[in-house]
Write a protein that holds these residues in place. Structure first.
Motif, PDB file in Angstrom:
ATOM      1  N   LEU A  35     -19.074  -4.382  31.853  1.00  0.00           N
ATOM      2  CA  LEU A  35     -20.069  -4.528  32.391  1.00  0.00           C
ATOM      3  C   LEU A  35     -20.860  -5.695  32.482  1.00  0.00           C
ATOM      4  O   LEU A  35     -20.309  -5.983  31.808  1.00  0.00           O
ATOM      5  CB  LEU A  35     -21.232  -3.239  32.230  1.00  0.00           C
ATOM      6  CG  LEU A  35     -20.555  -1.445  32.839  1.00  0.00           C
ATOM      7  CD1 LEU A  35     -21.656  -0.432  32.305  1.00  0.00           C
ATOM      8  CD2 LEU A  35     -20.455  -1.267  34.673  1.00  0.00           C
ATOM      9  N   ARG A  36     -21.297  -5.762  34.238  1.00  0.00           N
ATOM     10  CA  ARG A  36     -21.910  -7.285  33.833  1.00  0.00           C
ATOM     11  C   ARG A  36     -23.110  -6.700  34.657  1.00  0.00           C
ATOM     12  O   ARG A  36     -23.235  -6.220  36.142  1.00  0.00           O
ATOM     13  CB  ARG A  36     -20.582  -7.695  34.980  1.00  0.00           C
ATOM     14  CG  ARG A  36     -19.585  -8.238  34.680  1.00  0.00           C
ATOM     15  CD  ARG A  36     -17.824  -8.263  35.709  1.00  0.00           C
ATOM     16  NE  ARG A  36     -16.508  -8.896  35.271  1.00  0.00           N
ATOM     17  CZ  ARG A  36     -15.881  -9.326  35.773  1.00  0.00           C
ATOM     18  NH1 ARG A  36     -15.775  -9.176  37.113  1.00  0.00           N
ATOM     19  NH2 ARG A  36     -14.320  -9.195  35.552  1.00  0.00           N
TER      20      ARG A  36
ATOM     21  N   GLN B 157     -26.744  -3.448  28.321  1.00  0.00           N
ATOM     22  CA  GLN B 157     -26.601  -5.007  27.794  1.00  0.00           C
ATOM     23  C   GLN B 157     -25.116  -5.536  28.794  1.00  0.00           C
ATOM     24  O   GLN B 157     -24.207  -4.634  28.384  1.00  0.00           O
ATOM     25  CB  GLN B 157     -26.774  -5.454  26.818  1.00  0.00           C
ATOM     26  CG  GLN B 157     -28.312  -5.197  26.248  1.00  0.00           C
ATOM     27  CD  GLN B 157     -27.966  -6.222  24.770  1.00  0.00           C
ATOM     28  OE1 GLN B 157     -27.101  -6.274  23.940  1.00  0.00           O
ATOM     29  NE2 GLN B 157     -29.365  -6.778  24.792  1.00  0.00           N
ATOM     30  N   ALA B 158     -24.785  -6.695  28.790  1.00  0.00           N
ATOM     31  CA  ALA B 158     -23.907  -7.194  29.947  1.00  0.00           C
ATOM     32  C   ALA B 158     -22.573  -6.742  29.188  1.00  0.00           C
ATOM     33  O   ALA B 158     -22.789  -7.266  27.795  1.00  0.00           O
ATOM     34  CB  ALA B 158     -24.066  -8.194  30.030  1.00  0.00           C
ATOM     35  N   GLY B 159     -21.149  -6.475  29.095  1.00  0.00           N
ATOM     36  CA  GLY B 159     -20.382  -6.583  28.444  1.00  0.00           C
ATOM     37  C   GLY B 159     -19.868  -4.667  27.432  1.00  0.00           C
ATOM     38  O   GLY B 159     -19.108  -4.360  27.090  1.00  0.00           O
ATOM     39  N   GLY B 160     -21.364  -4.339  27.997  1.00  0.00           N
ATOM     40  CA  GLY B 160     -21.121  -2.819  27.598  1.00  0.00           C
ATOM     41  C   GLY B 160     -20.399  -1.595  28.349  1.00  0.00           C
ATOM     42  O   GLY B 160     -20.016  -1.925  29.243  1.00  0.00           O
ATOM     43  N   SER B 161     -20.734  -0.116  28.170  1.00  0.00           N
ATOM     44  CA  SER B 161     -20.139   0.747  29.172  1.00  0.00           C
ATOM     45  C   SER B 161     -20.619   1.426  29.506  1.00  0.00           C
ATOM     46  O   SER B 161     -21.500   2.105  28.647  1.00  0.00           O
ATOM     47  CB  SER B 161     -18.500   0.755  27.978  1.00  0.00           C
ATOM     48  OG  SER B 161     -17.909   0.008  27.650  1.00  0.00           O
ATOM     49  N   LEU B 162     -20.409   2.666  30.223  1.00  0.00           N
ATOM     50  CA  LEU B 162     -21.357   3.607  30.830  1.00  0.00           C
ATOM     51  C   LEU B 162     -20.188   4.596  31.524  1.00  0.00           C
ATOM     52  O   LEU B 162     -19.327   3.936  31.955  1.00  0.00           O
ATOM     53  CB  LEU B 162     -22.757   3.474  31.706  1.00  0.00           C
ATOM     54  CG  LEU B 162     -23.697   2.910  31.065  1.00  0.00           C
ATOM     55  CD1 LEU B 162     -24.596   2.750  32.294  1.00  0.00           C
ATOM     56  CD2 LEU B 162     -24.692   3.846  30.360  1.00  0.00           C
ATOM     57  N   ARG B 163     -20.499   5.573  30.850  1.00  0.00           N
ATOM     58  CA  ARG B 163     -19.548   7.028  31.956  1.00  0.00           C
ATOM     59  C   ARG B 163     -20.553   7.475  32.769  1.00  0.00           C
ATOM     60  O   ARG B 163     -21.385   8.527  32.841  1.00  0.00           O
ATOM     61  CB  ARG B 163     -18.617   7.944  30.826  1.00  0.00           C
ATOM     62  CG  ARG B 163     -17.760   8.596  31.537  1.00  0.00           C
ATOM     63  CD  ARG B 163     -17.109   9.596  30.683  1.00  0.00           C
ATOM     64  NE  ARG B 163     -17.602  11.008  30.143  1.00  0.00           N
ATOM     65  CZ  ARG B 163     -16.568  11.492  30.287  1.00  0.00           C
ATOM     66  NH1 ARG B 163     -16.027  11.455  30.000  1.00  0.00           N
ATOM     67  NH2 ARG B 163     -17.820  12.821  29.665  1.00  0.00           N
ATOM     68  N   LEU B 164     -20.507   6.993  34.134  1.00  0.00           N
ATOM     69  CA  LEU B 164     -20.860   8.382  35.390  1.00  0.00           C
ATOM     70  C   LEU B 164     -19.793   9.400  35.139  1.00  0.00           C
ATOM     71  O   LEU B 164     -18.811   9.557  35.404  1.00  0.00           O
ATOM     72  CB  LEU B 164     -21.307   7.883  36.118  1.00  0.00           C
ATOM     73  CG  LEU B 164     -21.805   6.036  36.678  1.00  0.00           C
ATOM     74  CD1 LEU B 164     -22.138   5.284  37.747  1.00  0.00           C
ATOM     75  CD2 LEU B 164     -22.733   6.120  35.738  1.00  0.00           C
TER      76      LEU B 164
ATOM     77  N   THR C 268     -28.551  -0.046  35.387  1.00  0.00           N
ATOM     78  CA  THR C 268     -28.619  -1.213  35.442  1.00  0.00           C
ATOM     79  C   THR C 268     -28.128  -2.221  34.223  1.00  0.00           C
ATOM     80  O   THR C 268     -28.436  -1.751  33.095  1.00  0.00           O
ATOM     81  CB  THR C 268     -30.529  -1.605  35.430  1.00  0.00           C
ATOM     82  OG1 THR C 268     -30.852  -0.637  36.239  1.00  0.00           O
ATOM     83  CG2 THR C 268     -30.772  -2.964  35.108  1.00  0.00           C
ATOM     84  N   VAL C 269     -27.573  -3.439  34.286  1.00  0.00           N
ATOM     85  CA  VAL C 269     -26.917  -4.352  32.936  1.00  0.00           C
ATOM     86  C   VAL C 269     -27.449  -5.739  33.643  1.00  0.00           C
ATOM     87  O   VAL C 269     -27.782  -6.223  34.089  1.00  0.00           O
ATOM     88  CB  VAL C 269     -25.665  -4.511  34.012  1.00  0.00           C
ATOM     89  CG1 VAL C 269     -24.304  -5.676  32.427  1.00  0.00           C
ATOM     90  CG2 VAL C 269     -24.413  -3.136  33.923  1.00  0.00           C
TER      91      VAL C 269
END
Length: 121
Positions: A86-87, A13-20, A118-119
């Motif tokens: 994330l946006r 979701q928007a505002g969330g985080s991911l680490r690639l 995907t955000v």
């Protein structure tokens, strides 16, 4: 040529985080500058971030400054992209690339297969 495998993408979701993560093999990882690029549907691939061989020099495209952080662990042959706040416009396939210098990343022939981010809004 170095082989690259990305992972860590997903739906957030928007505002969330991911680490690639991008794991390299086939050549001495510490000899390569590394970069992250992304390609959204219907758009050209664009530069996101880069890091030099020793991790002391980094660069970011304006739209991700202050939200994304690139780092590398030469002992693990891995480069990371921490993505915060994330946006929806960050939605894209993210690719890592390796090259002898930061300046030659765009023209590199060493690319991973990509990982989808995907955000949702």
């Amino acid at each position: 040529q170095v082989q690259l495998v990305e992972s860590g993408g997903g739906l957030v979701q928007a505002g969330g985080s991911l680490r690639l993560s991008c794991v390299a093999s086939g050549r001495t990882f510490s000899l390569y500058a590394m970069g992250w690029f992304r390609q959204a549907p219907g758009k050209e691939r664009e530069f996101v971030s880069s890091i030099n061989q020793y991790g002391r020099t980094t660069a970011y495209t304006d739209s991700v400054k202050g939200r994304f952080t690139i780092s590398r662990d030469n002992a693990k042959n891995t480069v990371y992209l921490q993505m915060n706040s994330l946006r929806p416009e960050d939605t894209a396939v993210y690719y890592c690339a390796a090259a002898p210098t930061i300046a030659t990343l765009t023209s590199s022939d060493s690319w991973g297969q990509g990982t989808q981010v995907t955000v949702s809004s």
